[in-house]
Design a protein around this motif. Structure first.
Motif, mmCIF file in Angstrom:
data_model
loop_
_atom_site.group_PDB
_atom_site.id
_atom_site.type_symbol
_atom_site.label_atom_id
_atom_site.label_comp_id
_atom_site.label_asym_id
_atom_site.label_seq_id
_atom_site.Cartn_x
_atom_site.Cartn_y
_atom_site.Cartn_z
ATOM 1 N N GLY A 78 -7.542 -0.743 -6.880
ATOM 2 C CA GLY A 78 -7.010 -0.588 -5.530
ATOM 3 C C GLY A 78 -6.658 0.817 -5.117
ATOM 4 O O GLY A 78 -5.558 1.052 -4.636
ATOM 5 N N VAL A 79 -7.569 1.768 -5.298
ATOM 6 C CA VAL A 79 -7.332 3.149 -4.869
ATOM 7 C C VAL A 79 -8.496 3.594 -3.987
ATOM 8 O O VAL A 79 -9.655 3.438 -4.354
ATOM 9 C CB VAL A 79 -7.209 4.119 -6.068
ATOM 10 N N THR A 80 -8.170 4.106 -2.817
ATOM 11 C CA THR A 80 -9.191 4.672 -1.934
ATOM 12 C C THR A 80 -8.767 6.088 -1.552
ATOM 13 O O THR A 80 -7.571 6.369 -1.408
ATOM 14 C CB THR A 80 -9.389 3.836 -0.655
ATOM 15 N N PHE A 81 -9.751 6.948 -1.404
ATOM 16 C CA PHE A 81 -9.480 8.341 -1.059
ATOM 17 C C PHE A 81 -9.819 8.591 0.397
ATOM 18 O O PHE A 81 -10.879 8.186 0.867
ATOM 19 C CB PHE A 81 -10.293 9.283 -1.951
ATOM 20 N N GLN A 82 -8.916 9.262 1.097
ATOM 21 C CA GLN A 82 -9.171 9.678 2.464
ATOM 22 C C GLN A 82 -9.970 10.971 2.476
ATOM 23 O O GLN A 82 -10.692 11.248 3.421
ATOM 24 C CB GLN A 82 -7.847 9.863 3.211
ATOM 25 N N SER A 83 -9.807 11.752 1.427
ATOM 26 C CA SER A 83 -10.527 13.015 1.287
ATOM 27 C C SER A 83 -10.790 13.226 -0.192
ATOM 28 O O SER A 83 -9.857 13.430 -0.944
ATOM 29 C CB SER A 83 -9.702 14.167 1.864
ATOM 30 N N ALA A 84 -12.040 13.126 -0.582
ATOM 31 C CA ALA A 84 -12.364 13.201 -2.007
ATOM 32 C C ALA A 84 -13.346 14.318 -2.338
ATOM 33 O O ALA A 84 -13.717 14.475 -3.492
ATOM 34 C CB ALA A 84 -12.933 11.868 -2.473
ATOM 35 N N MET A 94 0.854 -1.185 0.000
ATOM 36 C CA MET A 94 0.000 0.000 0.000
ATOM 37 C C MET A 94 0.890 1.235 0.000
ATOM 38 O O MET A 94 1.857 1.315 0.739
ATOM 39 C CB MET A 94 -0.888 -0.007 1.238
ATOM 40 N N ARG A 95 0.561 2.176 -0.862
ATOM 41 C CA ARG A 95 1.300 3.439 -0.921
ATOM 42 C C ARG A 95 0.326 4.588 -0.748
ATOM 43 O O ARG A 95 -0.848 4.475 -1.082
ATOM 44 C CB ARG A 95 2.025 3.581 -2.254
ATOM 45 N N THR A 96 0.833 5.693 -0.249
ATOM 46 C CA THR A 96 0.018 6.882 -0.050
ATOM 47 C C THR A 96 0.453 7.974 -1.016
ATOM 48 O O THR A 96 1.543 7.950 -1.571
ATOM 49 C CB THR A 96 0.150 7.413 1.392
ATOM 50 N N GLY A 97 -0.427 8.949 -1.187
ATOM 51 C CA GLY A 97 -0.105 10.074 -2.051
ATOM 52 C C GLY A 97 -1.157 11.151 -1.932
ATOM 53 O O GLY A 97 -2.099 11.049 -1.143
ATOM 54 N N GLY A 98 -0.998 12.186 -2.750
ATOM 55 C CA GLY A 98 -1.952 13.275 -2.713
ATOM 56 C C GLY A 98 -1.656 14.338 -3.749
ATOM 57 O O GLY A 98 -0.729 14.214 -4.561
ATOM 58 N N CYS A 99 -2.445 15.378 -3.689
ATOM 59 C CA CYS A 99 -2.336 16.476 -4.649
ATOM 60 C C CYS A 99 -1.314 17.508 -4.177
ATOM 61 O O CYS A 99 -0.776 17.415 -3.073
ATOM 62 C CB CYS A 99 -3.707 17.121 -4.851
ATOM 63 N N LEU A 100 -1.076 18.513 -4.989
ATOM 64 C CA LEU A 100 -0.096 19.549 -4.709
ATOM 65 C C LEU A 100 -0.392 20.306 -3.417
ATOM 66 O O LEU A 100 0.497 20.537 -2.605
ATOM 67 C CB LEU A 100 -0.028 20.529 -5.896
ATOM 68 N N CYS A 101 -1.652 20.674 -3.192
ATOM 69 C CA CYS A 101 -1.985 21.456 -1.996
ATOM 70 C C CYS A 101 -2.219 20.587 -0.766
ATOM 71 O O CYS A 101 -2.319 21.102 0.342
ATOM 72 C CB CYS A 101 -3.186 22.363 -2.260
ATOM 73 N N GLY A 102 -2.307 19.269 -0.946
ATOM 74 C CA GLY A 102 -2.436 18.352 0.185
ATOM 75 C C GLY A 102 -3.845 18.070 0.647
ATOM 76 O O GLY A 102 -4.040 17.287 1.574
ATOM 77 N N VAL A 117 -6.312 16.557 -1.045
ATOM 78 C CA VAL A 117 -6.763 15.239 -1.499
ATOM 79 C C VAL A 117 -5.669 14.239 -1.177
ATOM 80 O O VAL A 117 -4.527 14.398 -1.610
ATOM 81 C CB VAL A 117 -7.073 15.222 -3.014
ATOM 82 N N ARG A 118 -6.006 13.219 -0.411
ATOM 83 C CA ARG A 118 -5.077 12.158 -0.034
ATOM 84 C C ARG A 118 -5.668 10.823 -0.472
ATOM 85 O O ARG A 118 -6.889 10.652 -0.479
ATOM 86 C CB ARG A 118 -4.845 12.131 1.475
ATOM 87 N N PHE A 119 -4.810 9.899 -0.843
ATOM 88 C CA PHE A 119 -5.276 8.581 -1.261
ATOM 89 C C PHE A 119 -4.319 7.501 -0.796
ATOM 90 O O PHE A 119 -3.176 7.770 -0.423
ATOM 91 C CB PHE A 119 -5.443 8.510 -2.786
ATOM 92 N N GLU A 120 -4.825 6.275 -0.830
ATOM 93 C CA GLU A 120 -4.016 5.073 -0.647
ATOM 94 C C GLU A 120 -4.211 4.235 -1.896
ATOM 95 O O GLU A 120 -5.335 4.123 -2.396
ATOM 96 C CB GLU A 120 -4.451 4.290 0.583
ATOM 97 N N ALA A 121 -3.131 3.657 -2.394
ATOM 98 C CA ALA A 121 -3.205 2.857 -3.616
ATOM 99 C C ALA A 121 -2.356 1.609 -3.473
ATOM 100 O O ALA A 121 -1.309 1.635 -2.835
ATOM 101 C CB ALA A 121 -2.736 3.687 -4.810
ATOM 102 N N SER A 122 -2.827 0.543 -4.085
ATOM 103 C CA SER A 122 -2.089 -0.716 -4.124
ATOM 104 C C SER A 122 -1.634 -0.960 -5.561
ATOM 105 O O SER A 122 -2.425 -1.439 -6.379
ATOM 106 C CB SER A 122 -2.977 -1.873 -3.674
ATOM 107 N N PRO A 123 -0.395 -0.621 -5.878
ATOM 108 C CA PRO A 123 0.094 -0.878 -7.235
ATOM 109 C C PRO A 123 0.012 -2.366 -7.579
ATOM 110 O O PRO A 123 0.260 -3.219 -6.726
ATOM 111 C CB PRO A 123 1.550 -0.403 -7.190
ATOM 112 N N LEU A 124 -0.360 -2.650 -8.824
ATOM 113 C CA LEU A 124 -0.405 -4.036 -9.277
ATOM 114 C C LEU A 124 0.994 -4.626 -9.335
ATOM 115 O O LEU A 124 1.188 -5.824 -9.165
ATOM 116 C CB LEU A 124 -1.065 -4.121 -10.652
ATOM 117 N N ARG A 125 1.974 -3.777 -9.609
ATOM 118 C CA ARG A 125 3.384 -4.155 -9.653
ATOM 119 C C ARG A 125 4.199 -2.868 -9.495
ATOM 120 O O ARG A 125 3.658 -1.778 -9.600
ATOM 121 C CB ARG A 125 3.718 -4.886 -10.952
#
Length: 138
Positions: free
Chosen positions: A46-52, A1-9, A11-19
């Protein structure tokens, strides 16, 4: 599982890369949307948003849509409209370590004024669309 988000922060998400691979899309829509090639990591569904709440969704074709942060404009995700295939912008991940550049898609749409030095698989738009059709059972 990896996390990420937009430039201003906001929008946050968690994603599970297939590879642990990333690709670059040269199609004209991705180039216009991202301001260059769209470098992305396939994450299936495999992508879920913490804030969408501030996400924008643009239906860019009969089959695909693009998700972006409405305020800061970050290009975040391309996905099939049914959500079965999702490509997350490489640069939106918090940690880029471990990803390997392996593929270029829509190479028949790539302008002549740039090229990558990496050795990659190269697939045309027709090849990519045939894969989507096969995966969708069409």
């Amino acid at each position: 599982m990896r996390t990420g988000g937009c430039l201003c922060g906001s929008v946050r998400f968690e994603a599970s890369p297939l590879r642990q691979e990333m690709d670059a899309c040269h199609c004209s829509m991705c180039r216009r949307w991202s301001g260059g090639v769209f470098m992305a990591v396939p994450c299936g569904d495999g992508v879920t948003f913490q804030s969408a709440a501030t996400l924008g969704i643009y239906q860019s074709s009969d089959y695909g849509e693009r998700l972006f942060r409405r305020n800061c404009g970050s290009s975040l995700i391309w996905r099939l409209q049914d959500g079965s295939a999702t490509a997350v912008a490489l640069q939106a991940f918090d940690d880029l370590s471990g990803f390997v550049f392996v593929e270029e898609i829509f190479v028949d749409d790539k302008p002549d004024h740039y090229a990558f030095a990496n050795e990659t698989r190269k697939r045309t738009g027709a090849e990519v669309m045939a894969q989507f059709a096969n995966e969708q059972g069409a």
